[in-house]
Design an enzyme around this catalytic site. Structure first.
Site, PDB file in Angstrom:
ATOM      1  N   THR A 104      -6.696  28.635 -14.801  1.00 31.01           N
ATOM      2  CA  THR A 104      -6.765  30.161 -14.675  1.00 31.01           C
ATOM      3  C   THR A 104      -5.787  30.515 -13.704  1.00 31.01           C
ATOM      4  O   THR A 104      -5.020  31.580 -13.677  1.00 31.01           O
ATOM      5  CB  THR A 104      -8.085  30.626 -14.221  1.00 31.01           C
ATOM      6  OG1 THR A 104      -8.982  30.234 -15.452  1.00 31.01           O
ATOM      7  CG2 THR A 104      -8.061  32.217 -13.858  1.00 31.01           C
ATOM      8  N   THR A 144      -6.780  32.314 -20.518  1.00 28.78           N
ATOM      9  CA  THR A 144      -6.225  31.152 -19.893  1.00 28.78           C
ATOM     10  C   THR A 144      -6.645  30.024 -20.979  1.00 28.78           C
ATOM     11  O   THR A 144      -5.839  29.006 -21.083  1.00 28.78           O
ATOM     12  CB  THR A 144      -7.125  31.034 -18.513  1.00 28.78           C
ATOM     13  OG1 THR A 144      -6.639  31.599 -17.858  1.00 28.78           O
ATOM     14  CG2 THR A 144      -6.688  29.448 -18.224  1.00 28.78           C
ATOM     15  N   THR A 190       6.779 -20.650 -24.359  1.00 28.59           N
ATOM     16  CA  THR A 190       5.532 -20.286 -24.306  1.00 28.59           C
ATOM     17  C   THR A 190       4.595 -20.702 -23.143  1.00 28.59           C
ATOM     18  O   THR A 190       4.726 -21.979 -23.060  1.00 28.59           O
ATOM     19  CB  THR A 190       5.105 -20.713 -25.794  1.00 28.59           C
ATOM     20  OG1 THR A 190       4.876 -21.949 -25.867  1.00 28.59           O
ATOM     21  CG2 THR A 190       5.820 -20.102 -27.137  1.00 28.59           C
ATOM     22  N   SER A 321      16.920  -8.311   1.784  1.00 26.71           N
ATOM     23  CA  SER A 321      16.082  -9.105   2.898  1.00 26.71           C
ATOM     24  C   SER A 321      16.697  -8.613   4.304  1.00 26.71           C
ATOM     25  O   SER A 321      17.882  -8.401   4.480  1.00 26.71           O
ATOM     26  CB  SER A 321      15.982 -10.485   2.903  1.00 26.71           C
ATOM     27  OG  SER A 321      15.247 -10.753   3.990  1.00 26.71           O
ATOM     28  N   SER A 322      15.868  -8.359   5.118  1.00 32.84           N
ATOM     29  CA  SER A 322      16.083  -7.774   6.487  1.00 32.84           C
ATOM     30  C   SER A 322      16.445  -9.151   7.453  1.00 32.84           C
ATOM     31  O   SER A 322      16.614  -9.018   8.300  1.00 32.84           O
ATOM     32  CB  SER A 322      15.141  -6.995   7.074  1.00 32.84           C
ATOM     33  OG  SER A 322      14.045  -7.524   7.193  1.00 32.84           O
ATOM     34  N   LYS A 327      20.112 -12.900   0.599  1.00 29.98           N
ATOM     35  CA  LYS A 327      19.372 -12.601  -0.602  1.00 29.98           C
ATOM     36  C   LYS A 327      19.363 -11.194  -1.589  1.00 29.98           C
ATOM     37  O   LYS A 327      19.402 -10.096  -0.906  1.00 29.98           O
ATOM     38  CB  LYS A 327      17.634 -12.654  -0.107  1.00 29.98           C
ATOM     39  CG  LYS A 327      16.681 -12.726  -1.085  1.00 29.98           C
ATOM     40  CD  LYS A 327      15.528 -13.129  -0.256  1.00 29.98           C
ATOM     41  CE  LYS A 327      14.291 -13.615  -1.110  1.00 29.98           C
ATOM     42  NZ  LYS A 327      13.891 -12.484  -2.081  1.00 29.98           N
TER      43      LYS A 327
END
Length: 472
Positions: A104, A144, A190, A321-322, A327
């Site tokens: 509404t 509504t 698989t 990466s830090s 990486k």
């Protein structure tokens, strides 16, 4: 009473000061105060705002055609609705996306904004509702309970079309890679164990085919969205509407939106049933699940660069990466995985909200809408991002593919029809224990000649059905 900064509007609870610059009115202001939930306004979903404007325009045209709305008011409302669809006053659609009241507050917000844009077009001040009223005129013949779900369907349909375009772009990207990699032999797997040979092109073609299948399912779901309950008003009985209104308003709305809309044959059922949203949410979940599975495969196939499978290379897009220099992580598939997780959660929300509907109305369509809009929008963004920032730049690590094939024990499966399962098992066991190749052991034991092996182990023979000589 007004000032340069405020105007006073009235509702059943009393008077309230509304900012003079606001296109919305008292009902919207109440909702702003009542629902400080997400901090996300409905304006975050332009398709919804445009859909609401389309519904109001269609209603004005139908009511004028029935002689219930003057030409001047109809013209002003239509003008305002078209302005809104061009982006005017979107920032004034301010109610929270999650709200009580079965939508509404959203409908009231739309009525007030459109009324005030129309009033200015007529040369009047915002809030001069004696000239053109949000409820009496903009909401004429509506509730509504038929406006909101109809607008949700129109907005969702638009989102589906945008998602389909994005899925087609991603599918085309996978199809190009399937063609590029069509001659690159590799080992299939698989249960994460060596299986039998295939081509990298075959692997990528499956990603494209899965997307194509889901595009078809999404189109099917879109057809269900096209059935609307506009004209139902409060509970589906059509109270306060002309007998011709539902037919006329649907015709006008179809013309405005270019969507093949139809009026539900049973408006009482349509007003309480949100089954089409449940169906759509399920299809979006299917898209998400399969897209996530594809991204899992891309991450596995590109794992490494030296200690993993390393069969393909994803384009590097940022440092990974830090702490670990050099990486690079598969961040694009990872973000699509997270979108999929969100879509699965949204589907649960839609399911619970649909189940919670009671009697002649589902009061929880706002959370259904919020969930569906997020799923559609984020899947669309995910498909486009995956295509442009990942799939388009994938390359094959052909030396690695060749090395795995040459050293794989799984290739012995291709020899079953020629040396028998028992001999093939013995060859596989010896190859595994000794680290030698299958071909070397087969030749050493005189099971096949080099010419026979060369014929049997051709890529074309390994990756598709072939005629096998009958046993003697």
């Amino acid at each position: 009473m007004t000032s340069t900064h405020q105007r006073i509007e009235h509702d059943l609870l009393g008077d309230l000061a509304v900012p003079a610059s606001a296109y919305y009115g008292v009902h919207t202001l109440r909702a702003l105060d009542n629902f400080p939930i997400t901090g996300i306004a409905i304006s975050a979903y332009p398709n919804l705002i445009n859909a609401l404007a389309s519904v109001k325009e269609a209603a004005a045209m139908a009511n004028h055609e029935l002689g219930l709305l003057s030409a001047q008011k109809m013209s002003a409302i239509v003008h305002a609705c078209r302005q809104v669809r061009q982006g005017v006053a979107h920032e004034h659609f301010v109610v929270d996306v999650i709200q009580g009241g079965a939508g509404t507050s959203t409908n009231m917000n739309a009525n007030e904004v459109i009324a005030n844009v129309a009033l200015e077009h007529l040369g009047h001040q915002r809030g001069e509702y004696a000239v053109l009223h949000p409820n009496e005129d903009v909401n004429l013949g509506q509730s509504t309970n038929d406006v909101y779900p109809t607008a949700l369907k129109i907005a969702t349909y638009a989102g589906i079309m945008q998602l389909l375009e994005a899925m087609a772009i991603l599918r085309a990207s996978f199809e190009r890679k399937a063609e590029e990699f069509k001659d690159d032999l590799k080992m299939g797997r698989t249960q994460l164990q060596d299986a039998v040979p295939m081509t990298l092109g075959q692997e990528f073609s499956t990603f494209a085919v899965m997307l194509g299948e889901d595009e078809e399912r999404l189109r099917e779901a879109a057809k269900l969205i096209c059935e609307i309950n506009l004209g139902a008003t409060a509970i589906g009985t059509g109270i306060n509407t002309d007998p011709q209104y539902a037919r006329l308003v649907c015709r006008h709305l179809s013309n405005i939106t270019s969507i093949p809309l139809t009026t539900s044959p049973n408006l009482v059922e349509a007003t309480q049933d949100v089954g089409s949203f449940v169906q759509l949410s399920g299809v979006l979940k299917r898209v998400a699940v399969k897209l996530s599975k594809t991204c899992n495969d891309l991450r596995l196939l590109s794992s490494g660069p030296r200690a993993g499978l390393g069969e393909i290379n994803l384009p590097p897009v940022q440092a990974g990466s830090s702490i670990m220099p050099g990486k690079v992580n598969p961040v694009i598939p990872e973000v699509v995985n997270q979108i999929a997780f969100e879509v699965l959660g949204n589907d649960v929300t839609v399911s619970f909200a649909a189940e919670a509907g009671q009697l002649q109305l589902n009061a929880f369509e706002p959370i259904i809408a919020h969930s569906l809009f997020k799923s559609v929008a984020h899947l669309r963004a995910g498909c486009l991002t995956l295509a442009s920032k990942c799939v388009d730049g994938i390359t094959a690590n052909r030396d690695r593919l060749r090395s795995i094939i040459e050293n794989s024990i799984g290739i012995v499966t291709a020899l079953n029809p020629y040396i028998g399962y028992t001999h093939a098992t013995a060859v596989a066991q010896e190859a595994l224990a000794s680290g030698r190749s299958v071909a070397e052991i087969v030749l050493e034991n005189g099971l096949l000649s080099q010419a026979q092996l060369d014929e049997i182990l051709q890529p074309a023979m390994l990756t598709q059905p072939r005629k096998i000589a009958a046993a003697t």
